[in-house]
Design a protein around this motif. Structure first.
Motif, PDB file in Angstrom:
ATOM      1  N   ASP A   1       0.822  -1.206   0.000  1.00 59.27           N
ATOM      2  CA  ASP A   1       0.000   0.000   0.000  1.00 59.27           C
ATOM      3  C   ASP A   1       0.861   1.262   0.000  1.00 59.27           C
ATOM      4  N   TYR A   2       1.958   1.238   0.754  1.00 54.58           N
ATOM      5  CA  TYR A   2       2.846   2.406   0.779  1.00 54.58           C
ATOM      6  C   TYR A   2       3.527   2.589  -0.574  1.00 54.58           C
ATOM      7  N   ARG A   3       3.912   1.485  -1.214  1.00 52.64           N
ATOM      8  CA  ARG A   3       4.545   1.575  -2.535  1.00 52.64           C
ATOM      9  C   ARG A   3       3.577   2.171  -3.556  1.00 52.64           C
ATOM     10  N   LYS A   4       2.313   1.783  -3.464  1.00 57.72           N
ATOM     11  CA  LYS A   4       1.328   2.316  -4.408  1.00 57.72           C
ATOM     12  C   LYS A   4       1.054   3.799  -4.175  1.00 57.72           C
ATOM     13  N   SER A   5       1.097   4.252  -2.928  1.00 53.10           N
ATOM     14  CA  SER A   5       0.827   5.662  -2.658  1.00 53.10           C
ATOM     15  C   SER A   5       2.060   6.548  -2.841  1.00 53.10           C
ATOM     16  N   HIS A   6       3.242   5.963  -2.874  1.00 57.69           N
ATOM     17  CA  HIS A   6       4.497   6.709  -3.086  1.00 57.69           C
ATOM     18  C   HIS A   6       5.339   5.987  -4.149  1.00 57.69           C
ATOM     19  N   PRO A   7       4.889   5.977  -5.404  1.00 57.19           N
ATOM     20  CA  PRO A   7       5.547   5.142  -6.418  1.00 57.19           C
ATOM     21  C   PRO A   7       6.982   5.551  -6.756  1.00 57.19           C
ATOM     22  N   LYS A   8       7.356   6.786  -6.584  1.00 56.06           N
ATOM     23  CA  LYS A   8       8.681   7.225  -7.007  1.00 56.06           C
ATOM     24  C   LYS A   8       9.739   7.120  -5.909  1.00 56.06           C
ATOM     25  N   ASP A   9       9.330   7.236  -4.646  1.00 56.33           N
ATOM     26  CA  ASP A   9      10.330   7.291  -3.575  1.00 56.33           C
ATOM     27  C   ASP A   9      10.017   6.365  -2.402  1.00 56.33           C
ATOM     28  N   TRP A  10       9.308   5.275  -2.641  1.00 53.67           N
ATOM     29  CA  TRP A  10       8.874   4.414  -1.551  1.00 53.67           C
ATOM     30  C   TRP A  10      10.030   3.733  -0.829  1.00 53.67           C
ATOM     31  N   THR A  11      11.125   3.458  -1.517  1.00 52.46           N
ATOM     32  CA  THR A  11      12.249   2.789  -0.853  1.00 52.46           C
ATOM     33  C   THR A  11      13.039   3.741   0.040  1.00 52.46           C
ATOM     34  N   SER A  12      13.054   5.022  -0.292  1.00 56.51           N
ATOM     35  CA  SER A  12      13.828   5.967   0.523  1.00 56.51           C
ATOM     36  C   SER A  12      13.007   6.584   1.650  1.00 56.51           C
ATOM     37  N   THR A  13      11.703   6.715   1.482  1.00 57.95           N
ATOM     38  CA  THR A  13      10.877   7.334   2.518  1.00 57.95           C
ATOM     39  C   THR A  13      10.136   6.320   3.386  1.00 57.95           C
ATOM     40  N   GLY A  14      10.083   5.070   2.969  1.00 56.56           N
ATOM     41  CA  GLY A  14       9.358   4.044   3.712  1.00 56.56           C
ATOM     42  C   GLY A  14       9.858   3.810   5.130  1.00 56.56           C
ATOM     43  N   PRO A  15      11.173   3.645   5.327  1.00 57.72           N
ATOM     44  CA  PRO A  15      11.648   3.433   6.704  1.00 57.72           C
ATOM     45  C   PRO A  15      11.325   4.602   7.641  1.00 57.72           C
ATOM     46  N   ASP A  16      11.392   5.820   7.144  1.00 55.82           N
ATOM     47  CA  ASP A  16      11.050   6.977   7.975  1.00 55.82           C
ATOM     48  C   ASP A  16       9.561   6.985   8.325  1.00 55.82           C
ATOM     49  N   ALA A  17       8.719   6.609   7.355  1.00 56.90           N
ATOM     50  CA  ALA A  17       7.279   6.547   7.613  1.00 56.90           C
ATOM     51  C   ALA A  17       6.970   5.468   8.651  1.00 56.90           C
ATOM     52  N   LEU A  18       7.654   4.334   8.570  1.00 53.71           N
ATOM     53  CA  LEU A  18       7.461   3.279   9.562  1.00 53.71           C
ATOM     54  C   LEU A  18       7.897   3.751  10.946  1.00 53.71           C
ATOM     55  N   THR A  19       8.997   4.453  11.021  1.00 50.54           N
ATOM     56  CA  THR A  19       9.481   4.975  12.300  1.00 50.54           C
ATOM     57  C   THR A  19       8.498   5.976  12.895  1.00 50.54           C
TER      58      THR A  19
END
Length: 108
Positions: free
Chosen positions: A51-69
């Motif tokens: 779901d996070y990848r679909k909502s942030h298709p361009k930068d999900w790998t770089s912003t995902g850990p911060d969003a989880l934190t």
């Protein structure tokens, strides 16, 4: 004739991302299930990444850990839920089949 929309004085406009941060998180039952029930923790973790990848298709790998934190910092229940989901999702990647299944779900 004018088209005017009247809103209450306490009305606040929020985008979808802001609603994610204000609409609560995990309760203690969800947190316990994510930690102690492997399938639930795995599925919730993989679905969350998808779901996070679909909502942030361009930068999900770089912003995902911060969003989880940020999510885990909200409450103790969110922290246990996030840790459980992360543990079961990452540990399933150590098998070749698990890594393939995780990739298929995340990129579906």
């Amino acid at each position: 004739m004018e088209n005017i929309m009247m809103l209450p004085a306490s009305y606040c406009v929020m985008n979808e991302e802001e609603m994610t941060y204000t609409s609560g998180g995990a309760n203690i039952v969800q947190a316990a299930a994510a930690v102690f029930i492997p399938f639930y923790g795995w599925f919730a973790g993989v679905a969350g990444v998808r779901d996070y990848r679909k909502s942030h298709p361009k930068d999900w790998t770089s912003t995902g850990p911060d969003a989880l934190t940020r999510y885990m910092d909200k409450s103790v229940a969110n922290a246990f839920y996030g840790l459980g989901c992360t543990f079961w999702t990452v540990s399933s990647c150590f098998t070749g089949v698990g890594l393939l299944i995780n990739a298929l779900v995340i990129f579906s």
